[in-house]
Scaffold this motif. Structure first.
Motif, PDB file in Angstrom:
ATOM      1  N   ILE A 114       1.492   6.897  -6.513  1.00  0.00           N
ATOM      2  CA  ILE A 114       0.301   7.924  -6.824  1.00  0.00           C
ATOM      3  C   ILE A 114       0.912   9.368  -6.518  1.00  0.00           C
ATOM      4  O   ILE A 114       0.649  10.427  -7.257  1.00  0.00           O
ATOM      5  N   LEU A 125       0.694  -1.064   0.078  1.00  0.00           N
ATOM      6  CA  LEU A 125       0.081   0.046  -0.026  1.00  0.00           C
ATOM      7  C   LEU A 125       0.810   1.083  -0.047  1.00  0.00           C
ATOM      8  O   LEU A 125       0.493   2.286  -0.828  1.00  0.00           O
ATOM      9  N   LEU A 126       1.974   1.205   0.713  1.00  0.00           N
ATOM     10  CA  LEU A 126       2.918   2.262   0.730  1.00  0.00           C
ATOM     11  C   LEU A 126       3.546   2.495  -0.485  1.00  0.00           C
ATOM     12  O   LEU A 126       3.582   3.738  -1.115  1.00  0.00           O
ATOM     13  N   MET A 161       0.930   4.201  -2.803  1.00  0.00           N
ATOM     14  CA  MET A 161       0.740   5.779  -2.552  1.00  0.00           C
ATOM     15  C   MET A 161       2.042   6.522  -2.810  1.00  0.00           C
ATOM     16  O   MET A 161       1.695   7.628  -3.496  1.00  0.00           O
ATOM     17  N   LEU A 192      -2.626  12.632  -6.884  1.00  0.00           N
ATOM     18  CA  LEU A 192      -3.206  13.003  -5.962  1.00  0.00           C
ATOM     19  C   LEU A 192      -3.551  14.375  -5.986  1.00  0.00           C
ATOM     20  O   LEU A 192      -4.697  14.850  -5.326  1.00  0.00           O
TER      21      LEU A 192
END
Length: 327
Positions: free
Chosen positions: A319, A312-313, A316, A325
């Motif tokens: 992104i 997930l990191l 992120m 973002l």
């Protein structure tokens, strides 16, 4: 020209090089800091034996990641690698058990990896199925094939194959690590210095524009997913040589580890960006995290939580890096 001006130009040139390293430099710093933490928490971390163990266990992940790097720069996610590895390992182990010489077994491994990679390539390029859907489907198919081939463990007994998976050069450096370094080096050369490598970045960055410039994007995709299948087959077979057995469930449930390493290494999910150096650092960071947690006797289920958190990191970070973002 004054000495001050020359010195200023040198400094600007150095700063430009450092800024150009971007994500690679950040990962290298993170790797150093992480290693420092584990070195403080565990007296065994910086021992030669543990460092070589990290290299040995990171090698399988690195071999898979080398092929996945190429497919993901194209913007295509290959989730079938572990299943390809399981089928390859089982068939190779059965051939070895039947008396096939080691060199025939190695040729089988290469052929099977290419064949299953070609299945993915055909579905993606000829039938225009999205890579993530294609490989999710073939992941299930190949895993089912593995169970149909043999629903039991097949032992690898050939001493040459066992030595390939477990042996060490001069009793120190794992042969499997040297194989991984060679494959990563070949991948670096392909992406950096070949026409095919440049086409991979162009198609991944903008497929429509690359088509208009005369690039056969289908051919590039076809070759890329064959390479991904080939590295998957090699990795699965070497894992069987390492543990001394081929299993139909080999690698099941750990597909995200390779994807995590590649994304963490700076390969964009959108395609067109990334370097093999980042992939190497991503692999090392993941392996060192797992190694450190193992040395500290952390619960295996907690390690799964950490692995999911790292994925997930990594997404992120991708992104944020892509500017999505802000949009």
């Amino acid at each position: 020209m004054s000495n001050n001006t020359i010195e200023m130009k040198k400094n600007l040139s150095f700063l430009k090089k450092v800024s150009g390293m971007g994500n690679t430099l950040s990962l290298a710093i993170a790797l150093i800091l992480l290693s420092s933490v584990w070195a403080v928490l565990s007296p065994y971390f910086l021992t030669l034996q543990n460092i070589m163990n990290v290299l040995m266990f990171a090698s399988i992940l690195a071999i898979r990641a080398s092929g996945l790097t190429i497919s993901m720069i194209l913007g295509g996610l290959d989730s079938s690698q572990n299943a390809i590895g399981a089928v390859t390992a089982l068939l190779a182990a059965l051939a070895s058990a039947a008396g096939a010489p080691w060199w025939i077994v190695l040729l089988m491994v290469l052929g099977l990896g290419i064949l299953m990679g070609a299945v993915n390539s055909t579905l993606i390029t000829i039938f225009k199925i999205a890579p993530i859907i294609t490989t999710l489907g073939t992941m299930q198919i190949f895993r089912g094939v593995a169970w149909l081939i043999k629903d039991a463990t097949v032992m690898v007994k050939d001493p040459i194959l066992i030595r390939l998976g477990r042996g060490r050069l001069f009793g120190v450096i794992p042969y499997i690590g040297l194989i991984a370094i060679a494959i990563l080096g070949i991948t670096y050369y392909i992406l950096k210095f070949t026409t095919f490598g440049r086409k991979v970045y162009m198609v991944g960055g903008n497929e429509q524009a690359s088509f208009l410039s005369g690039i056969n994007s289908n051919r590039v995709k076809f070759i890329a997913f064959i390479i991904s299948g080939l590295t998957a087959g090699i990795a699965g077979f070497l894992l069987a040589c390492q543990v001394g057995a081929a299993l139909p469930q080999s690698g099941a449930g750990t597909e995200m580890a390779t994807i995590s390493a590649v994304i963490l290494g700076g390969i964009s999910l959108a395609g067109g960006k990334g370097k093999i150096a980042g992939t190497i650092l991503g692999v090392l960071i993941l392996q060192i995290i797992n190694n450190g947690l193992t040395l500290l006797s952390v619960n295996a289920y907690f390690q799964m939580v950490v692995s999911g958190g790292v994925l997930l990191l990594a997404v992120m970070i991708d992104i944020i890096r892509s500017g999505m973002l802000k949009k």
